[in-house]
Design a protein around this motif. Structure first.
Motif, PDB file in Angstrom:
ATOM      1  N   ILE A 178     -24.180   5.117 -24.869  1.00 26.20           N
ATOM      2  CA  ILE A 178     -22.995   4.401 -24.387  1.00 26.20           C
ATOM      3  C   ILE A 178     -21.884   4.460 -25.433  1.00 26.20           C
ATOM      4  CG2 ILE A 178     -22.091   2.114 -23.805  1.00 26.20           C
ATOM      5  CD1 ILE A 178     -24.874   1.554 -22.539  1.00 26.20           C
ATOM      6  N   GLY A 229     -18.602   6.542 -24.601  1.00 27.51           N
ATOM      7  CA  GLY A 229     -17.531   5.636 -24.222  1.00 27.51           C
ATOM      8  C   GLY A 229     -17.668   5.091 -22.815  1.00 27.51           C
ATOM      9  N   ARG A 278     -18.267   2.712 -19.794  1.00 27.00           N
ATOM     10  CA  ARG A 278     -17.971   1.280 -19.721  1.00 27.00           C
ATOM     11  C   ARG A 278     -18.356   0.656 -18.375  1.00 27.00           C
ATOM     12  NH1 ARG A 278     -15.390  -0.364 -23.880  1.00 27.00           N
ATOM     13  NH2 ARG A 278     -14.762  -2.317 -22.886  1.00 27.00           N
ATOM     14  N   THR A 319     -23.447  -3.979 -26.734  1.00 23.90           N
ATOM     15  CA  THR A 319     -22.349  -3.010 -26.721  1.00 23.90           C
ATOM     16  C   THR A 319     -20.987  -3.661 -26.586  1.00 23.90           C
ATOM     17  OG1 THR A 319     -22.543  -2.764 -24.310  1.00 23.90           O
ATOM     18  CG2 THR A 319     -23.787  -1.205 -25.690  1.00 23.90           C
ATOM     19  N   LEU A 361     -19.854  -4.739 -23.815  1.00 30.46           N
ATOM     20  CA  LEU A 361     -19.349  -4.455 -22.474  1.00 30.46           C
ATOM     21  C   LEU A 361     -19.500  -5.666 -21.566  1.00 30.46           C
ATOM     22  CD1 LEU A 361     -20.776  -0.867 -21.797  1.00 30.46           C
ATOM     23  CD2 LEU A 361     -18.485  -1.490 -22.582  1.00 30.46           C
ATOM     24  N   THR A 362     -18.734  -5.667 -20.510  1.00 35.16           N
ATOM     25  CA  THR A 362     -18.856  -6.669 -19.460  1.00 35.16           C
ATOM     26  C   THR A 362     -19.567  -6.050 -18.267  1.00 35.16           C
ATOM     27  OG1 THR A 362     -16.794  -7.732 -20.152  1.00 35.16           O
ATOM     28  CG2 THR A 362     -17.575  -8.207 -17.914  1.00 35.16           C
ATOM     29  N   THR A 387     -20.032  -4.928 -14.847  1.00 33.17           N
ATOM     30  CA  THR A 387     -18.970  -4.602 -13.893  1.00 33.17           C
ATOM     31  C   THR A 387     -19.237  -5.153 -12.509  1.00 33.17           C
ATOM     32  OG1 THR A 387     -18.629  -2.540 -15.114  1.00 33.17           O
ATOM     33  CG2 THR A 387     -17.655  -2.679 -12.928  1.00 33.17           C
ATOM     34  N   THR A 424     -11.646   2.278 -15.917  1.00 32.44           N
ATOM     35  CA  THR A 424     -12.040   2.645 -17.279  1.00 32.44           C
ATOM     36  C   THR A 424     -11.605   4.047 -17.660  1.00 32.44           C
ATOM     37  OG1 THR A 424     -14.216   3.374 -16.454  1.00 32.44           O
ATOM     38  CG2 THR A 424     -14.028   1.108 -17.257  1.00 32.44           C
TER      39      THR A 424
END
Length: 378
Positions: A311, A315, A317, A337, A339-340, A342, A377
């Motif tokens: 990841i 990149g 996302r 990471t 990240l949210t 999704t 993204t």
């Protein structure tokens, strides 16, 4: 005299009902929905693995035996997906005809490297080549072969409906309902990004319903099975299947349009288990999944670390939980990471209610979630 007339009337009504409808058992909710659409008013469908339930870990219950015992048809995915089903059929002593919905599809073969830990994950993503000659296997299948029920273009000559369940079902799963793709240019299918000890589905990826091309063949096979069992209503089944195929084609066009502006190298999504290989093949997606093709396998710390490394390197996302999977794995990846999450993707089961409670709705929901995430993204 009156009682004799009543008895004869009841007997006649019962015979008419049995000749006018079929009791059908589908192995899981997606097949149950397809069967209801094709069969219409002439089928009563029970889904063994219901909406929101995971076939990978399903264990049959007593009412499943009753349902299979009384079934005229059993609709199964095949490809080693329903490990519980062969034993269930044997235990029920069912005389039902077995319809394997995946017969004749363009199967993704799982290489040896997909069943053990990978040291180099970059070689094993579901990255699908730019020269992927997306022929749309349904082009030759527009009529669905219902005039003679042969499906010659897809190897459906005899359909092998008589107990055509796979011999490689070697894992337990198994509710009562209400609730080689050479054409695509993918001979080198060592693109899987699941570093783990995969629960063995056999040599093939069974999640073929994630391909809208394959779904048209599923629907045609189901229609053929219904036609053979209830020939008096074959015209209706054929018409329903053809109308359904048109909807599937329209939805596929929506997928292509929605992803048209997303560069191929920007089409990476992260999910729990590796259930989206056919979707990846059809739409040039790259799938990162810490688990294997079965949710029964657990991702190790090394698996999670490897996915996190990828990841960060790529990149990517677009991070999704699945409707049938424990969200904690994805939540851990999100935490590590930054990240949210999704959204939610529907992999192996429909939802109990809402848009994704039908197969078409499920695929439309997945399209919206994936396309919106990738567009945001990129």
């Amino acid at each position: 005299m009156r009682s004799s007339i009543v008895a004869l009337t009841l007997l006649s009504t019962t015979s008419l009902a049995s000749a006018d409808s079929l009791d059908v058992v589908a192995s899981f909710s997606i097949l149950a929905d397809m069967t209801r659409v094709v069969g219409g008013d002439h089928v009563s469908v029970t889904s063994l693995v219901g909406p929101g339930e995971d076939a990978h870990v399903y264990q049959p219950i007593p009412t499943d035996v009753v349902a299979v015992t009384g079934a005229d048809l059993v609709i199964t995915n095949g490809l080693g997906f329903e490990g519980f089903l062969e034993r269930l059929i044997e235990a029920s002593d069912s005389q039902a005809t077995i319809v394997t919905a995946s017969t004749g599809i363009d199967v993704i073969e799982v290489g040896e490297d997909d069943h053990h830990d990978h040291d180099d994950h970059d070689d094993h993503a579901h990255a699908h080549d730019d020269d992927h000659n997306h022929d749309h296997a349904h082009d030759d299948h527009d009529d669905h072969g219902h005039d003679d029920h042969a499906h010659d273009d897809h190897g459906h000559d005899d359909h092998d409906h008589d107990h055509a369940h796979d011999d490689d079902h070697d894992h337990d799963h198994g509710h009562d309902d209400e609730h080689a793709h050479d054409d695509h240019g993918h001979e080198d299918h060592d693109h899987h990004d699941h570093a783990h000890h995969d629960h063995d589905h056999g040599p093939n990826d069974p999640h073929a319903w994630q391909s809208l091309d394959a779904a048209q063949i599923y629907v045609a096979n189901i229609a053929d099975g219904l036609c053979e069992a209830l020939p008096g209503h074959c015209d209706e089944f054929t018409a329903n299947a053809q109308a359904y195929a048109s909807e599937l084609e329209a939805l596929e066009a929506n997928w292509e349009a929605a992803l048209a502006d997303v560069a191929v190298d920007g089409r990476t999504i992260i999910t729990s288990h590796d259930a989206f290989g056919y979707l990846a093949r059809d739409f040039d997606l790259t799938i990162l999944a810490a688990q294997g093709m079965s949710t029964e396998s657990e991702a190790s710390a090394a698996d999670v670390a490897a996915i996190i490394d990828q990841i960060l390197e790529t990149g990517a996302r677009a991070l999704f939980v699945e409707n049938i999977s424990d969200p904690r794995l994805i939540e851990q990846i999100a935490d590590e990471t930054g990240l949210t999450v999704t959204g939610t993707l529907y992999s192996d089961a429909l939802s109990v209610e809402g848009e994704a409670s039908t197969y078409l709705g499920m695929m439309a929901s997945n399209l919206r979630a994936i396309s919106e995430a990738l567009q945001a993204t990129n």
